[in-house]
Scaffold this active site. Structure first.
Site, PDB file in Angstrom:
ATOM      1  CG  LEU A 106      -2.440   0.492   0.937  1.00  0.00           C
ATOM      2  CD1 LEU A 106      -3.043  -0.093  -0.126  1.00  0.00           C
ATOM      3  CD2 LEU A 106      -3.219   0.600   2.282  1.00  0.00           C
ATOM      4  N   GLY A 107       1.805   1.427  -0.892  1.00  0.00           N
ATOM      5  CA  GLY A 107       2.439   2.321  -1.323  1.00  0.00           C
ATOM      6  C   GLY A 107       1.728   3.532  -2.261  1.00  0.00           C
ATOM      7  CB  ILE A 163       0.768   2.267  -7.425  1.00  0.00           C
ATOM      8  CG1 ILE A 163       1.878   3.049  -8.243  1.00  0.00           C
ATOM      9  CG2 ILE A 163      -0.102   1.357  -8.413  1.00  0.00           C
ATOM     10  CD1 ILE A 163       2.474   2.291  -9.445  1.00  0.00           C
ATOM     11  CB  SER A 177       1.543  -2.706   3.931  1.00  0.00           C
ATOM     12  OG  SER A 177       2.227  -1.798   3.219  1.00  0.00           O
ATOM     13  NE  ARG A 178       8.701  -2.555   2.835  1.00  0.00           N
ATOM     14  CZ  ARG A 178       9.737  -2.150   2.292  1.00  0.00           C
ATOM     15  NH1 ARG A 178      10.953  -2.168   2.842  1.00  0.00           N
ATOM     16  NH2 ARG A 178       9.335  -1.671   1.156  1.00  0.00           N
ATOM     17  CB  VAL A 205       0.683  -2.657 -12.011  1.00  0.00           C
ATOM     18  CG1 VAL A 205      -0.355  -3.075 -12.819  1.00  0.00           C
ATOM     19  CG2 VAL A 205       0.224  -2.358 -10.557  1.00  0.00           C
ATOM     20  N   GLY A 206       3.341  -4.476 -10.467  1.00  0.00           N
ATOM     21  CA  GLY A 206       4.732  -4.411  -9.441  1.00  0.00           C
ATOM     22  C   GLY A 206       6.083  -4.765 -10.467  1.00  0.00           C
ATOM     23  NE  ARG A 207      10.482  -3.027 -11.567  1.00  0.00           N
ATOM     24  CZ  ARG A 207       9.664  -1.830 -11.837  1.00  0.00           C
ATOM     25  NH1 ARG A 207       8.699  -2.037 -12.085  1.00  0.00           N
ATOM     26  NH2 ARG A 207      10.448  -0.857 -11.967  1.00  0.00           N
ATOM     27  CD  GLU A 261       8.932  -6.582 -17.755  1.00  0.00           C
ATOM     28  OE1 GLU A 261       9.579  -5.494 -18.036  1.00  0.00           O
ATOM     29  OE2 GLU A 261       7.973  -6.586 -16.811  1.00  0.00           O
ATOM     30  CG  HIS A 288       7.112  -2.938 -17.704  1.00  0.00           C
ATOM     31  ND1 HIS A 288       8.290  -3.379 -16.813  1.00  0.00           N
ATOM     32  CD2 HIS A 288       6.872  -1.742 -16.789  1.00  0.00           C
ATOM     33  CE1 HIS A 288       8.393  -2.801 -15.700  1.00  0.00           C
ATOM     34  NE2 HIS A 288       7.644  -1.722 -15.516  1.00  0.00           N
ATOM     35  CB  ALA A 340       1.000  -0.470 -15.690  1.00  0.00           C
TER      36      ALA A 340
HETATM   37  O1  LIG Z   1       7.609   0.003 -14.047  1.00  0.00           O
HETATM   38  C1  LIG Z   1       7.877   1.383 -13.703  1.00  0.00           C
HETATM   39  C2  LIG Z   1       8.699   1.787 -12.987  1.00  0.00           C
HETATM   40  O2  LIG Z   1       9.034   1.368 -11.862  1.00  0.00           O
HETATM   41  O3  LIG Z   1       8.710   3.256 -12.656  1.00  0.00           O
END
Ligand SMILES: O=CC(=O)O
Length: 339
Positions: free
Chosen positions: A176-177, A179, A198-199, A254-256, A285, A303, A305
């Site tokens: 929950l940062g 984004i 979240s952490r 949408v993270g990694r 990727e 990638h 987003a």
């Molecule tokens: O994936 C995109 C970013 O980390 O900015």
């Protein structure tokens, strides 16, 4: 406009030879360059050393400028490793044109007293829009039904299977940062029940908090991965998480890519052990597991987003702002912190 012109007159360009300006190393062109253009992005208050344009092998290029490079401008395309920093003893700042910092050895930066800045919150809205878009697409089968219509199957095969309703879904947000918070706001407006891990528990929020991702998955209809890739989160979304999410569960990332055990995710999707996936990021990727191409319950995105011309404009201002703050001994605008 007048202010901008005034600013440009004060760049020092007329007074300083390029070699007097602070040197900023750019290892590879960050994605923002192709949209914003070098002239606008690479402020003329600095001497940008574009490693990719040099005919010299990288090591030789870096050695030639080793004593004078004070900052590095990077993106996910080129890692900033301890070995690289060892070659550049004058570096005091690493500016990444990305939200993620997994391509930077943060521990080495810390040890060497190097400040690090990232994209801060400039990508939060677009990242959240894309995450929610992917979730709706998977649930309502938007991209799959688009294919169905284009291929003429509506005529030959009849009605397409129904999608599933978003309102009322329990959506677990992982991280929950910036984004993640924007995703939560959007999903609340859509009538979803937001939960998160979240952490740390965010005491200012009333969404139910789960300390473990497995418990979160067990209470969620969909999981949205918004956290950073770190040693702790690599392959955090594993077999146990998929099994807790269950047959009706959807995953959005949408993270990694490497936060998810991709092989296991593909296996679960192929065998119907989870219901679908919306993926903007992948482990290797631009290679995407070919099995996913066959699956109509999977929506793929390359990638992109967080990237829009608008977010790139904001990024451009932030990068320049960070460099200016740093080189005038002021606090940088978007320091990378342990959030
Ligand atoms: O994936 C995109 C970013 O980390 O900015």
């Amino acid at each position: 406009m007048a202010d901008q012109e005034e600013e440009q007159d004060n760049t020092g360009d007329q007074n300083h030879k390029p070699q007097d300006l602070p040197q900023v190393l750019v290892l590879k062109p960050p994605p923002v360059l192709s949209v914003i253009g070098e002239e606008s992005f690479l402020s003329n208050k600095y001497q940008f050393l574009k490693a990719w344009e040099s005919p010299l092998p990288l090591h030789q290029f870096l050695t030639a400028h080793a004593g004078s490079i004070q900052a590095i401008l990077c993106s996910g395309a080129a890692p900033v490793t301890d070995d690289l920093l060892r070659l550049l003893p004058s570096v005091r700042l690493v500016v990444t044109a990305s939200a993620g910092t997994n391509h930077i050895d943060l521990e080495a930066c810390h040890r060497r007293g190097i400040s690090v800045t990232n994209a801060g919150n400039v990508f939060s809205d677009d990242g959240a829009d894309a995450a929610v878009g992917l979730l709706i697409d998977v649930l309502r089968k938007i991209t799959a039904s688009d294919r169905y219509v284009r291929q003429g199957l509506w005529v030959s095969e009849g009605d397409y299977p129904l999608g599933s309703k978003l309102r009322g879904k329990r959506v677990g947000i992982v991280g929950l940062g910036g984004i993640g918070l924007e995703v939560a706001k959007r999903l609340e407006a859509f009538g979803c029940n937001v939960l998160y891990t979240s952490r740390k528990k965010k005491t200012f929020l009333s969404y139910p908090f789960y300390s473990g991702v497995c418990q979160l998955a067990a209470h969620s209809d969909a999981l949205i991965i918004c956290c950073a890739l770190t040693d702790q989160t690599r392959h955090m979304i594993d077999k146990d998480v998929f099994s807790a999410l269950g047959k009706e569960g959807v995953i959005v990332n949408v993270g990694r890519g490497a936060i998810v055990d991709e092989k296991e995710m593909v296996r679960c999707l192929v065998h119907g052990e989870i219901a679908g996936a919306g993926l903007d990021v992948f482990e290797n990727e631009p290679d995407v597991p070919k099995e996913l191409f066959e699956l109509d319950n999977v929506v793929l995105s390359p990638h992109r987003a967080v990237f829009t011309p608008e977010s790139f404009m904001a990024l451009c201002e932030l990068v320049v702002g960070n460099l200016e703050a740093f080189f005038s001994n002021k606090p940088v605008l978007s320091p990378v912190m342990d959030v």
